[in-house]
Scaffold this active site. Structure first.
Site, PDB file in Angstrom:
ATOM      1  N   ASP A 143      73.071  73.653 -62.665  1.00  0.00           N
ATOM      2  CA  ASP A 143      73.849  72.512 -62.204  1.00  0.00           C
ATOM      3  C   ASP A 143      74.947  72.234 -63.243  1.00  0.00           C
ATOM      4  O   ASP A 143      75.611  73.159 -63.698  1.00  0.00           O
ATOM      5  CB  ASP A 143      72.908  71.314 -61.971  1.00  0.00           C
ATOM      6  CG  ASP A 143      73.559  70.125 -61.288  1.00  0.00           C
ATOM      7  OD1 ASP A 143      73.607  70.105 -60.049  1.00  0.00           O
ATOM      8  OD2 ASP A 143      74.022  69.221 -62.001  1.00  0.00           O
ATOM      9  N   ASP A 269      68.456  76.344 -52.092  1.00  0.00           N
ATOM     10  CA  ASP A 269      69.377  75.317 -52.559  1.00  0.00           C
ATOM     11  C   ASP A 269      70.662  75.352 -51.750  1.00  0.00           C
ATOM     12  O   ASP A 269      71.508  76.227 -51.954  1.00  0.00           O
ATOM     13  CB  ASP A 269      69.700  75.510 -54.042  1.00  0.00           C
ATOM     14  CG  ASP A 269      70.685  74.465 -54.548  1.00  0.00           C
ATOM     15  OD1 ASP A 269      70.736  73.371 -53.952  1.00  0.00           O
ATOM     16  OD2 ASP A 269      71.387  74.736 -55.527  1.00  0.00           O
ATOM     17  N   HIS A 299      67.047  73.007 -55.436  1.00  0.00           N
ATOM     18  CA  HIS A 299      68.135  72.895 -56.410  1.00  0.00           C
ATOM     19  C   HIS A 299      67.613  72.905 -57.840  1.00  0.00           C
ATOM     20  O   HIS A 299      68.165  73.568 -58.706  1.00  0.00           O
ATOM     21  CB  HIS A 299      68.927  71.614 -56.143  1.00  0.00           C
ATOM     22  CG  HIS A 299      70.122  71.456 -57.026  1.00  0.00           C
ATOM     23  ND1 HIS A 299      71.170  72.340 -57.023  1.00  0.00           N
ATOM     24  CD2 HIS A 299      70.420  70.522 -57.972  1.00  0.00           C
ATOM     25  CE1 HIS A 299      72.090  71.963 -57.908  1.00  0.00           C
ATOM     26  NE2 HIS A 299      71.645  70.867 -58.508  1.00  0.00           N
TER      27      HIS A 299
END
Length: 319
Positions: A143, A269, A299
């Site tokens: 991320d 994800d 995710h």
């Protein structure tokens, strides 16, 4: 710093009594330590470094003289995300450094969204790695951890022996996935922003209540969530974003990066699906590596399949 602030406070005409209980200086909050007491599966000792206006928290586990692995979390999590991976990595003989970004975890939190920027996070993490003198390091980011960490690699490629990423990107103004754009909109418009429940919703199985509480721990109330709120809007998806040029410059470095580069995206994800493609095509070090799609993970693959991911990184570093 506190002595300096006391002098400034007298000169500027305000007193400590005018600050909120956890406001260490005007506009900067520090989550009380007792919020982090007895968190599930998190026995790690905190370490702190003052960088500019902010006290930055980081974990430092494993042998001090071992080659380090730098783990950088994303939004809206903190170093707690790596708790299941750290024992596996240290048991393999590695030193693990896992910082909390400004606005997250045990690091200080500006109150105003305008005080956050992509460049701020990069600058703080560059300074942290410099002061810790990390050499022959392995980097893993997910991320925002990837968005920030890949800029670190591009800034000082000689510091890193290898790179691994999962569920991340290095965007340069071409927009985002439908799922990400929905998340960006939600972050700015939703009246409620329950951090722990949001992390839970991005995992493939429901997290225990104690784990959800651990993700909520850094945020006693909404005033602490300015960073978590603004981060989705700082992703350079529009072409006129001020960070597009810096990310394009970082890509030019990565396009010459021949050290091992591993891609470990998950299969479930929607936010980053397909995001591995440009890295596989453009980074020379990605050729011939044992890239893996981690199955059964959303995710936050560290939460869904942390031990699997840690084992992949151990094998990657050994090879």
């Amino acid at each position: 710093m506190l002595r300096k602030f006391l002098v400034l406070s007298l000169l500027c005409g305000f007193s400590l009594a005018e600050l909120n209980a956890d406001e260490i200086v005007p506009g900067i909050l520090r989550t009380p330590d007792d919020r982090f007491d007895n968190l599930k599966d998190f026995p790690y000792k905190p370490n702190y470094m003052q960088i500019g206006d902010y006290r930055v928290h980081y974990l430092d586990e494993g042998p001090e003289d071992a080659d380090p692995i730098l783990l950088i979390h994303g939004e809206p999590t903190w170093s707690y995300l790596f708790r299941m991976m750290i024992p596996i990595l240290t048991a393999a003989g590695h030193r693990v450094i896992a910082p909390d970004l400004i606005g997250f975890g045990r690091s200080d939190k500006p109150v105003n969204e305008a005080d956050y920027s992509y460049q701020l996070q990069v600058d703080v993490m560059v300074e942290l790695t410099h002061r810790l003198d990390l050499q022959d390091a392995t980097f893993f980011g997910q991320d925002w951890g990837g968005l920030i960490g890949l800029r670190l690699v591009a800034d000082q490629p000689d510091r890193y022996a290898r790179v691994a990423i999962g569920n991340t990107g290095l965007p340069t103004g071409e927009g985002g996935s439908e799922a990400f754009m929905a998340w960006q909109k939600f972050s700015q418009e939703s009246p409620a922003f329950p951090i722990g429940r949001l992390v839970n919703g991005a995992c493939t199985t429901d997290l225990p209540d104690e784990v959800i509480a651990a993700y909520d721990a850094p945020f006693p109330d909404d005033s602490y969530k300015a960073g978590a709120r603004i981060f989705p809007s700082l992703v350079p998806t529009p072409a006129d974003d001020p960070e597009v040029s810096a990310n394009k410059a970082a890509w030019k470095v990565l396009e010459r990066f021949e050290k091992p580069f591993l891609v470990t995206f998950s299969d479930l994800d929607p936010v980053t699906r397909g995001g591995e493609t440009p890295f596989l095509a453009r980074v020379p070090g990605a050729r011939g590596q044992p890239h893996t799609t981690i199955e059964g993970a959303g995710h936050f693959l560290q939460e869904d399949q942390g031990p699997v991911l840690a084992a992949l990184l151990v094998d990657f570093m050994a090879s």
